[in-house]
Enzyme design. Structure first.
Site, short mmCIF file in Angstrom:
data_model
loop_
_atom_site.label_atom_id
_atom_site.label_comp_id
_atom_site.label_asym_id
_atom_site.label_seq_id
_atom_site.Cartn_x
_atom_site.Cartn_y
_atom_site.Cartn_z
N ALA A 74 0.84 -1.19 0.00
CA ALA A 74 0.00 0.00 0.00
C ALA A 74 0.88 1.25 0.00
O ALA A 74 2.10 1.16 0.12
CB ALA A 74 -0.93 -0.01 1.21
N GLN A 76 1.57 3.48 2.11
CA GLN A 76 2.40 3.71 3.30
C GLN A 76 2.99 2.38 3.80
O GLN A 76 3.14 2.16 5.00
CB GLN A 76 1.58 4.37 4.41
CG GLN A 76 1.41 5.86 4.26
CD GLN A 76 2.69 6.63 4.53
OE1 GLN A 76 3.57 6.18 5.25
NE2 GLN A 76 2.81 7.82 3.95
N SER A 77 3.36 1.52 2.87
CA SER A 77 3.76 0.16 3.20
C SER A 77 5.04 0.07 4.04
O SER A 77 6.12 0.49 3.61
CB SER A 77 3.97 -0.64 1.91
OG SER A 77 4.55 -1.89 2.18
N ASN A 78 4.91 -0.52 5.22
CA ASN A 78 6.08 -0.82 6.04
C ASN A 78 6.95 -1.88 5.38
O ASN A 78 8.18 -1.85 5.47
CB ASN A 78 5.65 -1.30 7.43
CG ASN A 78 4.92 -0.24 8.21
OD1 ASN A 78 5.42 0.85 8.41
ND2 ASN A 78 3.71 -0.55 8.64
N CYS A 80 7.38 -2.32 2.16
CA CYS A 80 8.18 -1.69 1.10
C CYS A 80 9.38 -0.95 1.70
O CYS A 80 10.48 -0.99 1.15
CB CYS A 80 7.31 -0.73 0.28
SG CYS A 80 6.18 -1.57 -0.86
#
Length: 333
Positions: A74, A76-78, A80
């Site tokens: 997403a 705000q992907s942690n 990523c």
């Protein structure tokens, strides 16, 4: 289980803390003792649970001769953030495909993890609409990179495939040694349940070692029946990969609660806001608004409803993600 047969990079060299949360427990009535497994303190930029999975995933990529990593999440992907961070550490390029699950939520100059993507030097960021086939979108990026002579390796969202789930099979073993060392009888473990790698790995690790400790997942997106099927499919794939778990793991080992998702993935709820503030103001520990915040909201509600017998010792697996808080300033101010 012989996990030593699988290559890993050694990102996790020491156990993360298992801390009592007495002030938090007292704030919930003092009838249940809450402990927190601090995987928010794992190595990697700003910490978080994906490091355990990437320990195995990145080793597989390197073993296959990859020089470039592609992953998705997403906006705000942690996951990523941590995949990019470990790619930087390994001297590899990293390309991100971000799914805008809430229309208009992607902000190229945004705070939180968006800021860290750029600070860490992401090679490219492709934003696609919510509901896109993320594997197909990553394969398009991989195809273009191969045409340039690169050797890309795709890490699925959350590193939640059978290779990544090994990280949480290992974590379950780590936790049981901590219980032994602390002379702590644990009655229940609660985990956030999203892309499923953490939940599936923990369910396998606790069941296959005959611990007798149930694992419950608090959903952050899907309904109970859909998420339980999603987690159990990954349980079966991971058990097959490990190969030495006699009799497998029954579907009853996977339990989910779906009452804390609210209006949708990543959308704030009053119970999430309460959970984030309560833990911060009793124990000085930060949760994130998307995963650990909603999962803790679920744990709080289960405690208040008497789901756990009085005197129970319950462990909450803190998966990290606090950088995302800074993209939700309006929610908390």
């Amino acid at each position: 289980m012989n996990l030593a047969k699988f290559p890993r990079r050694g990102y996790v060299s020491t156990p993360t803390p298992l801390e009592a949360a007495p002030a938090f427990s007292e704030a919930l009535g003092g009838k249940v003792n809450i402990f927190i497994k601090r995987d928010d303190l794992l190595p990697g930029t700003s910490g978080g649970n994906k490091t355990r999975k990437l320990d195995f995933s990145m080793a597989d990529a390197i073993e296959q001769g990859a020089d470039t990593i592609i992953t998705c999440g997403a906006v705000q992907s942690n996951h990523c953030r941590l995949t990019l961070a470990w790619a930087v550490k390994e001297g590899m390029d990293c390309h991100l495909v971000l799914e805008e699950r809430v229309k208009g939520s992607y902000k190229p100059e945004g705070s939180g993890n968006n800021f860290l993507f750029n600070l860490l030097g992401v090679k490219s960021t492709k934003v696609v609409p919510g509901g896109s086939d993320m594997m197909a979108e990553m394969e398009k990026v991989a195809e273009a990179l191969r045409a340039e002579g690169k050797k890309p390796y795709i890490v699925p969202g959350g590193a939640s495939n059978s290779i990544g789930a090994l990280g949480y099979v290992s974590c379950a073993q780590e936790m049981q040694q901590q219980f032994f060392d602390m002379k702590l009888k644990v009655d229940h473990v609660v985990v956030p349940s999203g892309s499923a790698g953490t939940h599936a790995g923990m369910a396998i690790g606790m069941y296959a070692t005959n611990s007798g400790i149930p694992v419950s997942g608090i959903n952050v997106s899907r309904t109970k029946d859909v998420q339980e099927a999603h987690v159990y499919k990954l349980v079966e794939e991971t058990v097959e990969l490990i190969g030495d778990i006699k009799g497998g793991v029954p579907s009853e080992a996977v339990e989910c609660f779906d009452s804390y998702v609210g209006p949708g993935y990543s959308l704030p709820t009053d119970s999430m806001i309460e959970a984030v503030k309560l833990l911060a103001q009793t124990e000085g520990i930060l949760l994130d608004p998307v995963y650990s915040g909603k999962a803790m909201a679920g744990l709080i509600d289960l405690v208040r409803k008497g789901h756990f017998p009085e005197g129970s010792n319950v462990v909450f697996l803190h998966t990290g993600g606090s950088p995302a808080l800074y993209a939700y300033l309006d929610t908390f101010q």
